[in-house]
Design a protein around this motif. Structure first.
Motif, PDB file in Angstrom:
ATOM      1  N   ASN A 186       1.023  -1.202  -0.021  1.00  0.00           N
ATOM      2  CA  ASN A 186       0.140  -0.088  -0.076  1.00  0.00           C
ATOM      3  C   ASN A 186       0.796   1.264  -0.011  1.00  0.00           C
ATOM      4  OD1 ASN A 186       0.729   0.634   2.624  1.00  0.00           O
ATOM      5  ND2 ASN A 186      -1.045   0.058   3.542  1.00  0.00           N
ATOM      6  N   ASN A 187       2.319   1.143  -0.292  1.00  0.00           N
ATOM      7  CA  ASN A 187       3.093   2.382  -0.352  1.00  0.00           C
ATOM      8  C   ASN A 187       3.085   3.152   0.626  1.00  0.00           C
ATOM      9  OD1 ASN A 187       4.952   4.090  -1.569  1.00  0.00           O
ATOM     10  ND2 ASN A 187       3.592   4.569  -3.173  1.00  0.00           N
ATOM     11  N   SER A 188       3.011   2.570   2.092  1.00  0.00           N
ATOM     12  CA  SER A 188       3.250   3.612   3.294  1.00  0.00           C
ATOM     13  C   SER A 188       4.537   3.248   3.924  1.00  0.00           C
ATOM     14  CB  SER A 188       1.924   2.992   4.108  1.00  0.00           C
ATOM     15  OG  SER A 188       2.191   1.754   4.424  1.00  0.00           O
ATOM     16  N   LEU A 189       5.503   2.941   3.211  1.00  0.00           N
ATOM     17  CA  LEU A 189       6.878   2.664   3.874  1.00  0.00           C
ATOM     18  C   LEU A 189       7.483   4.332   4.062  1.00  0.00           C
ATOM     19  CD1 LEU A 189       8.135  -0.360   2.051  1.00  0.00           C
ATOM     20  CD2 LEU A 189       7.735  -0.279   4.449  1.00  0.00           C
ATOM     21  N   PRO A 190       8.270   4.289   5.043  1.00  0.00           N
ATOM     22  CA  PRO A 190       8.742   5.570   5.256  1.00  0.00           C
ATOM     23  C   PRO A 190      10.048   6.166   4.184  1.00  0.00           C
ATOM     24  CG  PRO A 190       9.604   4.237   6.625  1.00  0.00           C
ATOM     25  CD  PRO A 190       8.628   3.556   6.160  1.00  0.00           C
ATOM     26  N   THR A 191       9.611   6.319   2.979  1.00  0.00           N
ATOM     27  CA  THR A 191      10.632   6.814   1.787  1.00  0.00           C
ATOM     28  C   THR A 191      10.579   8.310   2.174  1.00  0.00           C
ATOM     29  OG1 THR A 191       8.992   6.952   0.152  1.00  0.00           O
ATOM     30  CG2 THR A 191       9.978   4.926   0.439  1.00  0.00           C
ATOM     31  N   ARG A 192      11.528   8.851   1.656  1.00  0.00           N
ATOM     32  CA  ARG A 192      11.615  10.224   1.859  1.00  0.00           C
ATOM     33  C   ARG A 192      10.665  11.059   1.041  1.00  0.00           C
ATOM     34  NH1 ARG A 192      16.681  12.868   2.837  1.00  0.00           N
ATOM     35  NH2 ARG A 192      17.573  11.551   4.582  1.00  0.00           N
ATOM     36  N   ARG A 193      10.247  10.536  -0.099  1.00  0.00           N
ATOM     37  CA  ARG A 193       8.966  11.081  -0.665  1.00  0.00           C
ATOM     38  C   ARG A 193       7.748  11.060   0.257  1.00  0.00           C
ATOM     39  NH1 ARG A 193       7.539  10.315  -6.655  1.00  0.00           N
ATOM     40  NH2 ARG A 193       8.882  11.786  -7.007  1.00  0.00           N
ATOM     41  N   ASN A 194       7.409  10.046   0.897  1.00  0.00           N
ATOM     42  CA  ASN A 194       6.445   9.755   1.760  1.00  0.00           C
ATOM     43  C   ASN A 194       6.528  10.751   2.887  1.00  0.00           C
ATOM     44  OD1 ASN A 194       4.780   7.952   0.268  1.00  0.00           O
ATOM     45  ND2 ASN A 194       5.255   6.211   1.203  1.00  0.00           N
ATOM     46  N   LEU A 195       7.768  10.905   3.456  1.00  0.00           N
ATOM     47  CA  LEU A 195       8.041  11.502   4.734  1.00  0.00           C
ATOM     48  C   LEU A 195       7.592  13.058   4.436  1.00  0.00           C
ATOM     49  CD1 LEU A 195      11.191   9.859   6.012  1.00  0.00           C
ATOM     50  CD2 LEU A 195       8.898   9.591   7.019  1.00  0.00           C
ATOM     51  N   ARG A 197       5.569  14.018   2.265  1.00  0.00           N
ATOM     52  CA  ARG A 197       3.892  13.896   1.886  1.00  0.00           C
ATOM     53  C   ARG A 197       3.371  14.088   3.632  1.00  0.00           C
ATOM     54  NH1 ARG A 197       1.909   9.948   0.531  1.00  0.00           N
ATOM     55  NH2 ARG A 197      -0.085  10.702  -0.268  1.00  0.00           N
ATOM     56  N   TRP A 198       4.064  13.584   4.399  1.00  0.00           N
ATOM     57  CA  TRP A 198       3.351  13.479   5.610  1.00  0.00           C
ATOM     58  C   TRP A 198       3.842  14.623   6.689  1.00  0.00           C
ATOM     59  CZ3 TRP A 198       5.319   7.764   6.463  1.00  0.00           C
ATOM     60  CH2 TRP A 198       4.464   6.998   5.291  1.00  0.00           C
ATOM     61  N   GLY A 199       4.508  15.412   5.853  1.00  0.00           N
ATOM     62  CA  GLY A 199       5.111  16.667   6.606  1.00  0.00           C
ATOM     63  C   GLY A 199       6.111  16.411   7.710  1.00  0.00           C
ATOM     64  N   LEU A 200       6.879  15.265   7.421  1.00  0.00           N
ATOM     65  CA  LEU A 200       7.955  14.783   8.566  1.00  0.00           C
ATOM     66  C   LEU A 200       9.444  15.057   8.123  1.00  0.00           C
ATOM     67  CD1 LEU A 200       6.298  11.529   9.768  1.00  0.00           C
ATOM     68  CD2 LEU A 200       6.340  13.673  10.966  1.00  0.00           C
ATOM     69  N   SER A 201       9.385  15.602   6.688  1.00  0.00           N
ATOM     70  CA  SER A 201      10.839  15.861   6.104  1.00  0.00           C
ATOM     71  C   SER A 201      10.719  16.981   5.013  1.00  0.00           C
ATOM     72  CB  SER A 201      11.343  14.588   5.350  1.00  0.00           C
ATOM     73  OG  SER A 201      12.580  14.840   4.723  1.00  0.00           O
ATOM     74  N   SER A 202      11.736  17.699   5.111  1.00  0.00           N
ATOM     75  CA  SER A 202      11.767  18.904   4.099  1.00  0.00           C
ATOM     76  C   SER A 202      12.083  18.719   3.041  1.00  0.00           C
ATOM     77  CB  SER A 202      12.656  20.200   4.797  1.00  0.00           C
ATOM     78  OG  SER A 202      14.044  19.512   4.910  1.00  0.00           O
ATOM     79  N   SER A 203      12.753  17.431   2.649  1.00  0.00           N
ATOM     80  CA  SER A 203      13.282  17.177   1.427  1.00  0.00           C
ATOM     81  C   SER A 203      12.652  15.692   1.075  1.00  0.00           C
ATOM     82  CB  SER A 203      14.656  17.337   1.175  1.00  0.00           C
ATOM     83  OG  SER A 203      15.065  16.916   0.020  1.00  0.00           O
ATOM     84  N   SER A 204      12.455  15.410  -0.190  1.00  0.00           N
ATOM     85  CA  SER A 204      12.270  14.062  -0.697  1.00  0.00           C
ATOM     86  C   SER A 204      13.535  13.413  -1.554  1.00  0.00           C
ATOM     87  CB  SER A 204      10.955  14.333  -1.953  1.00  0.00           C
ATOM     88  OG  SER A 204      11.276  14.950  -2.903  1.00  0.00           O
ATOM     89  N   GLU A 205      14.483  14.120  -1.471  1.00  0.00           N
ATOM     90  CA  GLU A 205      16.020  13.532  -2.114  1.00  0.00           C
ATOM     91  C   GLU A 205      16.357  12.433  -1.607  1.00  0.00           C
ATOM     92  OE1 GLU A 205      18.830  16.691  -2.573  1.00  0.00           O
ATOM     93  OE2 GLU A 205      17.425  17.767  -3.991  1.00  0.00           O
ATOM     94  N   CYS A 206      16.765  11.458  -2.368  1.00  0.00           N
ATOM     95  CA  CYS A 206      17.358  10.183  -1.715  1.00  0.00           C
ATOM     96  C   CYS A 206      18.730  10.742  -0.901  1.00  0.00           C
ATOM     97  CB  CYS A 206      17.729   9.258  -3.053  1.00  0.00           C
ATOM     98  SG  CYS A 206      18.921   7.874  -2.450  1.00  0.00           S
ATOM     99  N   SER A 207      19.136   9.905  -0.104  1.00  0.00           N
ATOM    100  CA  SER A 207      20.233  10.054   0.851  1.00  0.00           C
ATOM    101  C   SER A 207      21.645   9.845   0.235  1.00  0.00           C
ATOM    102  CB  SER A 207      20.290   9.155   2.090  1.00  0.00           C
ATOM    103  OG  SER A 207      18.999   9.283   2.859  1.00  0.00           O
ATOM    104  N   LEU A 215       9.219   4.737  -3.664  1.00  0.00           N
ATOM    105  CA  LEU A 215       9.551   3.301  -3.294  1.00  0.00           C
ATOM    106  C   LEU A 215      10.013   2.688  -4.595  1.00  0.00           C
ATOM    107  CD1 LEU A 215       9.105   0.852  -1.604  1.00  0.00           C
ATOM    108  CD2 LEU A 215       6.677   0.626  -2.340  1.00  0.00           C
ATOM    109  N   LEU A 216       9.698   3.317  -5.690  1.00  0.00           N
ATOM    110  CA  LEU A 216      10.233   2.664  -7.113  1.00  0.00           C
ATOM    111  C   LEU A 216      11.870   2.642  -7.215  1.00  0.00           C
ATOM    112  CD1 LEU A 216       8.841   2.939 -10.590  1.00  0.00           C
ATOM    113  CD2 LEU A 216      11.182   3.481 -10.138  1.00  0.00           C
TER     114      LEU A 216
END
Length: 405
Positions: A186-195, A197-207, A215-216
């Protein structure tokens, strides 16, 4: 539900207890009660979802629509209390309607009011379940597009005859990996993009790179993990190459260090993953791709385009040339085009039960064979073969093996 929650059980067993025990205990009360479906939804359903989210570690932002689906659609085959309530009410209404007693039928007619109309529209409890699951499919298809990428791709492109193996494979996973697969689906793993979207990270960039960490991207896209992706691909390829039956095969060429290189036949311009030359001068060209579910069909089309000229060229040299486009997702979903792989195994005199065992072993490893030997004795089980005398002792996994009496 609280008692189930306090027990140190695997999430699948907690779900099983709810499905088979809790709902059964509630059935009689849900049948005779005069409360409304709205009350059930607001009170019992909310309690149910609270515990299920806790057991499966699904965050509030993750949908539960996937788990309501049947197991062959990668769900857990469960329903909320409100759907069970609807089933119970349909049962009692149908009992009144079909009674041989005229007074009972009159009672049914006299109570066909605004409250009972919602129950009388169903002819059976199966219709209730079908309607509920159709609603979940519609929600995934048309509303939850971000969380339904897995479901949409699998529904359109997956090989359904192999999907039936998934529940048996998933049920054997340890708790943390079992819950990981639920959140993967259901694509709810804590990837940067999800974080983000949930307001828990300022960036969606990969580490590890500058691309958005979806997830892809994590499963099949990050260049920093190419070695890991190669290991995954080669592990499956090595398993297939080393465990094909030798009765009809003359030579196996594989893009692996322990085999002759396919370029021996194809030349340096092409390097397919696996070439199988049979004793009747047929050539099987197998190209394996392991990626994310949304790329199942893209990978198939890309490989066809890449090797079509080579296939035509090789047809001049062999009695028959068969291209096996084996496209598998990271979670073990086979594309429809992968049916050619099963056809190939059947050509090597493997029946379908035998083939399904290969698929289970590809996903789970050779622990299956060890389980056979533990159950039936050393020497009684060999790879893809199991000789027993009583078919009634097969469990859900063992029945997938080829057997003789």
């Amino acid at each position: 539900m609280k008692k189930i929650d306090l027990n140190p059980l695997h999430p699948k067993n907690k779900i099983l207890l709810y499905n088979r025990y809790v709902l059964s205990k509630l059935s009689w009360h849900l049948t005779i009660t005069s409360i409304s479906k709205t009350w059930i939804s607001e009170n019992l359903d909310s309690l149910f979802t609270q515990y299920v989210r806790k057991w499966l570690e699904v965050p509030i932002s993750g949908t539960l629509s996937n788990i309501y689906l049947t197991s062959n659609k990668f769900g857990l085959n469960i329903i909320p209390p409100s759907t069970k309530f609807l089933q119970c009410q349909v049962t009692i209404r149908n009992a009144l309607k079909s009674s041989p007693n005229e007074s009972i039928i009159h009672l049914w007619k006299s109570t066909t009011n605004h409250t009972n109309i919602q129950y009388d529209q169903y002819s059976s409890t199966k219709e209730v379940i079908k309607s509920f699951r159709d609603d979940q499919v519609d929600k995934l298809t048309n509303q939850l597009t971000y969380q339904s990428s897995f479901f949409t791709s699998v529904s359109r492109f997956s090989l359904t005859q192999v999907n039936t193996i998934w529940p048996a494979c998933q049920s054997k996973l340890p708790k943390n990996i079992f819950n990981f697969t639920i959140r993967y689906i259901n694509n709810s793993l804590p990837t940067r993009r999800n974080l983000q979207r949930w307001g828990l990270s300022s960036s969606s960039e990969c580490s590890f790179c500058i691309n958005p960490e979806s997830l892809l991207h994590v499963v099949a896209g990050c260049s920093s993990y190419l070695d890991r992706f190669t290991w995954r691909h080669d592990s499956i390829l090595n398993f297939i190459a080393n465990n094909l039956p030798s009765e009809h095969i003359q030579t196996i060429y594989a893009d692996l260090s322990s085999f002759s290189n396919p370029s021996t036949i194809t030349g340096d311009d092409y390097r397919p993953d696996l070439l199988i030359l049979t004793k009747d001068n047929c050539l099987y060209i197998l190209e394996l791709t392991v990626g994310y579910e949304t790329n199942l069909r893209n990978n198939v089309n890309r490989k066809y385009s890449k090797y079509k000229d080579m296939i035509m060229e090789q047809k001049k040299n062999y009695h028959a040339v068969n291209f096996i486009n084996l496209s598998i997702s990271a979670l073990g979903v086979f594309d429809k085009e992968s049916s050619g792989f099963i056809d190939m195994l059947e050509h090597f005199n493997l029946d379908k039960a035998h083939v399904y065992f290969v698929d289970v072993d590809v996903n789970e490893g050779k622990n299956v064979q060890k389980e056979f030997e533990d159950k039936f004795g050393e020497g009684m089980a060999t790879f893809l073969e199991c000789n027993v005398t009583d078919k009634n002792i097969f469990d859900s996994k063992a029945i997938l093996a080829k057997y003789s009496y």
